[in-house]
Scaffold this motif. Structure first.
Motif, PDB file in Angstrom:
ATOM      1  N   ALA A  21      39.883  32.292   9.210  1.00  0.00           N
ATOM      2  CA  ALA A  21      41.301  32.535   8.916  1.00  0.00           C
ATOM      3  C   ALA A  21      42.184  32.097  10.079  1.00  0.00           C
ATOM      4  CB  ALA A  21      41.524  34.014   8.613  1.00  0.00           C
ATOM      5  N   ASP A  22      41.720  32.326  11.314  1.00  0.00           N
ATOM      6  CA  ASP A  22      42.473  31.897  12.495  1.00  0.00           C
ATOM      7  C   ASP A  22      42.616  30.376  12.511  1.00  0.00           C
ATOM      8  OD1 ASP A  22      42.856  34.458  13.520  1.00  0.00           O
ATOM      9  OD2 ASP A  22      40.954  34.416  14.629  1.00  0.00           O
ATOM     10  N   LEU A  23      41.500  29.676  12.279  1.00  0.00           N
ATOM     11  CA  LEU A  23      41.522  28.217  12.309  1.00  0.00           C
ATOM     12  C   LEU A  23      42.436  27.660  11.226  1.00  0.00           C
ATOM     13  CD1 LEU A  23      37.748  27.437  12.961  1.00  0.00           C
ATOM     14  CD2 LEU A  23      39.651  27.195  14.567  1.00  0.00           C
ATOM     15  N   THR A  24      42.397  28.268  10.049  1.00  0.00           N
ATOM     16  CA  THR A  24      43.275  27.817   8.960  1.00  0.00           C
ATOM     17  C   THR A  24      44.742  28.007   9.343  1.00  0.00           C
ATOM     18  OG1 THR A  24      41.617  28.310   7.284  1.00  0.00           O
ATOM     19  CG2 THR A  24      43.910  28.161   6.553  1.00  0.00           C
ATOM     20  N   ARG A  25      45.062  29.192   9.832  1.00  0.00           N
ATOM     21  CA  ARG A  25      46.448  29.490  10.208  1.00  0.00           C
ATOM     22  C   ARG A  25      46.937  28.581  11.338  1.00  0.00           C
ATOM     23  NH1 ARG A  25      47.995  32.578  14.366  1.00  0.00           N
ATOM     24  NH2 ARG A  25      45.911  33.504  14.561  1.00  0.00           N
ATOM     25  N   LEU A  26      46.117  28.436  12.365  1.00  0.00           N
ATOM     26  CA  LEU A  26      46.518  27.638  13.524  1.00  0.00           C
ATOM     27  C   LEU A  26      46.505  26.145  13.208  1.00  0.00           C
ATOM     28  CD1 LEU A  26      44.604  29.692  16.210  1.00  0.00           C
ATOM     29  CD2 LEU A  26      47.089  29.512  15.967  1.00  0.00           C
TER      30      LEU A  26
END
Length: 302
Positions: free
Chosen positions: A158-163
């Motif tokens: 989720a972090d990688l998608t958001r960032l």
């Protein structure tokens, strides 16, 4: 003097090093998890200290050269102390070649992230690489700072998608026709619709969409009778069929009028040139005569 970045499990590590051009030996180095001025200062201090320790202190005539942008403070410090400095890239004021190189790197990494977000399977490597590249070239954003400060092992999907999405917004990334062939297909269909209006007014000549090698923006261009005119059409225009239809109609009109030297299309009632636009989400031809009025949807001129 130069420095680079390395993607490690703990995050991004920056490494600065100083090379002696005569002996080709690395005479000073430093590493840090953050790209601060002290990183490059420490590397150069080490090189100067080693010279002095071996009985060969720095004297007049020694030239220091750097081609990396984050060392402007270092240049001000050591040049003020009498060290001759050669600067080919300082801060954001780089040569055209360096700017082009940076844009190519950013575009390539952004394309990888876009494709992975679309198809699934985004990993940390291209996201960290893009964040590092943006920081290196003077573009610091909340997303780049978060990525470079957090350990890579703690970044969730989720972090990688958001960032990753944030980085694409930061770089104003738009997919190319190569990444999204459907965008080209939408513009091609729009051209066929506009061509009905062209033929309805008795205009002959081949119409087609082309791209040009000299166009770094990767736009589509309307070609009529082997020539084109006006502005290109951005690939992103192909995301919406009606937006594409209005943009292609406008480009066809501009190209045809320039090449046949007369107004097209014309309002039969007011004998005024029509304009491509939208009405309630539909691409239309409209006229300014006697107050603005719609003549017909694009592709349906009488």
């Amino acid at each position: 003097m130069n420095f680079t970045h390395v993607a490690a499990w703990c995050g991004v590590v920056y490494v600065a090093f100083v090379a002696d051009i005569y002996s080709r030996a690395i005479v000073g180095w430093a590493a840090s998890p953050a790209k601060h001025t002290t990183l490059v200062l420490d590397a150069l201090d080490m090189a100067l200290w080693r010279r002095e320790r071996t009985g060969h202190p720095v004297g007049p005539g020694l030239i220091h050269h750097s081609d990396a942008g984050s060392q402007s403070v270092m240049h001000r410090r050591y040049c003020a102390e009498g060290l001759a400095c050669l600067v080919s890239c300082s801060g954001r004021h780089c040569s055209v070649h360096s700017e082009e190189q940076a844009r190519q790197v950013v575009d390539a990494l952004s394309g990888r992230i876009y494709t992975a977000l679309r198809d699934g399977g985004l990993d940390a490597e291209p996201v960290l690489e893009l964040a590092s590249s943006l920081e290196e070239w003077g573009m610091s954003t909340p997303a780049t700072q978060e990525l470079l400060e957090r350990p890579a092992t703690r970044l969730t999907t989720a972090d990688l998608t958001r960032l990753g999405e944030s980085l694409l917004r930061d770089t104003n990334f738009e997919p190319t026709f190569a990444l999204e062939p459907r965008l080209w297909a939408t513009l091609e269909h729009a051209l066929k619709v506009v061509e009905r209006d062209v033929r309805a007014r008795g205009i002959t000549g081949k119409l087609r969409l082309v791209t040009h090698d000299w166009d770094n923006g990767g736009h589509a261009w309307v070609e009529f009778q082997g020539d084109h005119h006006g502005n290109g059409i951005s690939p992103i225009t192909g995301r919406d069929p009606q937006t594409a239809l209005a943009a292609v109609a406008d480009a066809v009109q501009e190209t045809i009028m320039e090449l046949i030297w007369r107004v097209w299309p014309v309002c039969a009632t007011h004998d005024l040139g029509l304009h491509a636009g939208w009405e309630h989400g539909i691409a239309i031809w409209w006229c300014t005569g006697n107050g603005t009025h719609t003549v017909a949807p694009v592709g349906e001129l009488p």
